[in-house]
Motif scaffolding. Structure first.
Motif, short mmCIF file in Angstrom:
data_model
loop_
_atom_site.label_atom_id
_atom_site.label_comp_id
_atom_site.label_asym_id
_atom_site.label_seq_id
_atom_site.Cartn_x
_atom_site.Cartn_y
_atom_site.Cartn_z
N MET A 87 0.85 -1.19 0.00
CA MET A 87 0.00 0.00 0.00
C MET A 87 0.89 1.24 0.00
O MET A 87 1.73 1.42 0.88
N LYS A 88 0.70 2.09 -0.98
CA LYS A 88 1.49 3.31 -1.08
C LYS A 88 1.10 4.26 0.05
O LYS A 88 -0.07 4.41 0.40
N MET A 89 2.09 4.95 0.62
CA MET A 89 1.87 5.95 1.66
C MET A 89 2.16 7.31 1.07
O MET A 89 3.15 7.49 0.34
N ILE A 90 1.31 8.30 1.37
CA ILE A 90 1.46 9.62 0.80
C ILE A 90 1.26 10.70 1.86
O ILE A 90 0.57 10.47 2.86
N PRO A 91 1.84 11.87 1.68
CA PRO A 91 1.64 12.96 2.65
C PRO A 91 0.22 13.52 2.53
O PRO A 91 -0.32 13.65 1.43
N LEU A 92 -0.37 13.85 3.67
CA LEU A 92 -1.69 14.47 3.69
C LEU A 92 -1.49 15.99 3.65
O LEU A 92 -1.48 16.67 4.67
N GLY A 93 -1.30 16.49 2.43
CA GLY A 93 -1.11 17.92 2.26
C GLY A 93 0.04 18.45 3.10
O GLY A 93 1.12 17.86 3.14
N ARG A 94 -0.23 19.54 3.81
CA ARG A 94 0.79 20.18 4.64
C ARG A 94 0.63 19.83 6.13
O ARG A 94 1.16 20.51 6.99
N SER A 95 -0.11 18.76 6.40
CA SER A 95 -0.44 18.41 7.79
C SER A 95 0.73 17.81 8.55
O SER A 95 0.73 17.80 9.79
N GLY A 96 1.70 17.25 7.83
CA GLY A 96 2.76 16.49 8.48
C GLY A 96 2.39 15.05 8.71
O GLY A 96 3.21 14.24 9.15
N LEU A 97 1.14 14.68 8.38
CA LEU A 97 0.68 13.30 8.50
C LEU A 97 0.97 12.54 7.21
O LEU A 97 0.89 13.10 6.11
N THR A 98 1.27 11.27 7.33
CA THR A 98 1.43 10.39 6.18
C THR A 98 0.34 9.33 6.25
O THR A 98 0.15 8.70 7.30
N VAL A 99 -0.37 9.14 5.15
CA VAL A 99 -1.54 8.26 5.16
C VAL A 99 -1.46 7.25 4.02
O VAL A 99 -0.74 7.45 3.04
N SER A 100 -2.22 6.17 4.15
CA SER A 100 -2.31 5.18 3.08
C SER A 100 -3.08 5.76 1.91
O SER A 100 -3.92 6.66 2.07
N GLU A 101 -2.81 5.27 0.70
CA GLU A 101 -3.43 5.82 -0.50
C GLU A 101 -4.93 5.55 -0.57
O GLU A 101 -5.64 6.19 -1.35
N LEU A 102 -5.43 4.62 0.21
CA LEU A 102 -6.85 4.39 0.37
C LEU A 102 -7.22 4.62 1.83
O LEU A 102 -6.41 4.38 2.73
N CYS A 103 -8.45 5.07 2.06
CA CYS A 103 -8.94 5.34 3.41
C CYS A 103 -10.13 4.43 3.68
O CYS A 103 -11.01 4.26 2.82
N LEU A 104 -10.18 3.83 4.85
CA LEU A 104 -11.29 2.95 5.23
C LEU A 104 -12.44 3.77 5.80
O LEU A 104 -12.28 4.47 6.80
N GLY A 105 -13.60 3.69 5.17
CA GLY A 105 -14.80 4.35 5.67
C GLY A 105 -15.59 3.43 6.58
O GLY A 105 -15.66 2.22 6.35
N THR A 106 -16.19 4.00 7.63
CA THR A 106 -16.85 3.19 8.67
C THR A 106 -18.32 3.52 8.84
O THR A 106 -18.92 3.13 9.84
N MET A 107 -18.93 4.23 7.88
CA MET A 107 -20.26 4.79 8.13
C MET A 107 -21.36 3.74 8.25
O MET A 107 -22.47 4.06 8.70
N THR A 108 -21.09 2.48 7.87
CA THR A 108 -22.11 1.44 8.02
C THR A 108 -21.97 0.65 9.31
O THR A 108 -22.82 -0.19 9.63
N TRP A 109 -20.90 0.90 10.05
CA TRP A 109 -20.67 0.16 11.29
C TRP A 109 -21.66 0.62 12.36
O TRP A 109 -21.64 1.77 12.78
#
Length: 346
Positions: A1-23
């Motif tokens: 899974m590719k990791m990418i910077p989240l804009g200028r936040s200083g956070l690094t995130v996976s290229e896909l995000c897990l949504g939880t709205m049905t949980w």
């Protein structure tokens, strides 16, 4: 899974995000935990939730349950530092502080309540679910009329919220703040206030985006690119339409459409021809339509992080399979032709 910077936040995130709205509605706590295990095992460390979740439908008695399920997973599995967790404060309505706008005070109260439900000391990305003044999202574009907006009052409210966010960041309770369902003017105003007043800068925009909903592709795209403000794209499968499961105007008994017949205004006379055209492109090129639709979002000239989610584990695995999929120029040409023929099907 590719990791990418989240804009200028200083956070690094996976290229896909897990949504939880049905949980908590379409998925039980145990099912949510199994989905979380699969996502983490496949490298998805960026998870998105909200205080008003679950949805389909939103109900007063289930507000906060999705966050609680994320929190119970964290308590059971540990390793909070493996994750980047995003959640949201609800705007006016939707059973959470009904009729009350987001303020600096409510931002703090909501963030602290989310921290308790999530079983964590900090929220990585805290988002405003929608602006106080309303917007054109959720099919409101057809009757959108931006009247009666007081620029001075809006500026004061935004400043109050950013000042509260600054305090929460200083206390270590949130790490960054972001937007959701904002307009171009609103986004630009938030950024201007941050830059001129020395307040926290919005680091991302979570808006709807898919092969069937490309409102972000013009003015918002320019702002996103120049200001380094990534798009967190929700409804990347257009509420399941792009999977093909509703093709022919059918409604599987265990689907979201069985609960929300119009899929939030997405069922129109124009949508099924558009879906059929997208499915034909996938078939012509030997692609899974779900993976093609998700991978398309990652091809944009602005940074896009698709949010994926599913009620069935096998479907979630298919979505995760879009990671690293590169679409050929021929596929993109065909999809652009579909867009020209079916520019706004809902």
């Amino acid at each position: 899974m590719k990791m990418i910077p989240l804009g200028r936040s200083g956070l690094t995130v996976s290229e896909l995000c897990l949504g939880t709205m049905t949980w908590g509605s379409q998925n039980t706590e145990a099912e949510g935990h199994v989905q979380a295990d699969l996502a983490l095992d496949r490298g998805i460390t960026f998870w998105d939730t909200a205080e008003m979740y679950p949805v389909n439908p939103v109900r007063a008695e289930t507000v906060g349950v999705s966050e609680e399920i994320v929190g119970s997973w964290i308590k059971a599995r540990g390793g909070r530092d493996r994750l980047v967790i995003a959640t949201k404060i609800t705007g006016t309505g939707q059973h959470v502080r009904p009729g009350q706008p987001i303020t600096g005070t409510s931002l703090r109260e909501a963030a602290e309540a989310s921290l308790r439900r999530l079983n964590t000391d900090y929220i990585d990305l805290y988002q405003l679910h929608w602006p106080n003044r309303g917007s054109y999202h959720f099919r409101q574009n057809w009757s959108y009329a931006p009247t009666g907006i007081d620029r001075t009052a809006e500026t004061a409210a935004m400043t109050d919220i950013l000042t509260a966010a600054q305090s929460l960041i200083a206390e270590g309770k949130i790490r960054a703040i972001g937007l959701s369902n904002e307009t171009v003017w609103g986004t630009a105003r938030w950024l201007h206030l941050a830059d001129t007043l020395g307040l926290p800068r919005m680091v991302s925009a979570q808006n709807e985006y898919s092969l069937l909903c490309r409102q972000f592709d013009t003015d918002h795209a320019e702002l996103s690119l120049i200001e380094d403000l990534p798009l967190l794209a929700y409804s990347t499968l257009a509420a399941g339409l792009l999977s093909g499961k509703y093709a022919g105007d059918v409604t599987p008994s265990d689907s979201r459409r069985a609960r929300v017949p119009d899929l939030g205004g997405r069922i129109t006379p124009q949508v099924f021809p558009a879906v059929a055209a997208c499915l034909a492109v996938a078939a012509d090129h030997g692609l899974d339509p779900v993976q093609m639709a998700i991978a398309f979002c990652r091809t944009r000239p602005f940074t896009t992080i698709p949010i994926i989610g599913a009620t069935r584990l096998a479907d979630l695995a298919t979505c995760i399979g879009a990671a690293g999929l590169n679409l050929s120029p021929e596929v993109l040409d065909d999809l652009n032709e579909v867009y020209r023929l079916h520019p706004r099907p809902f």
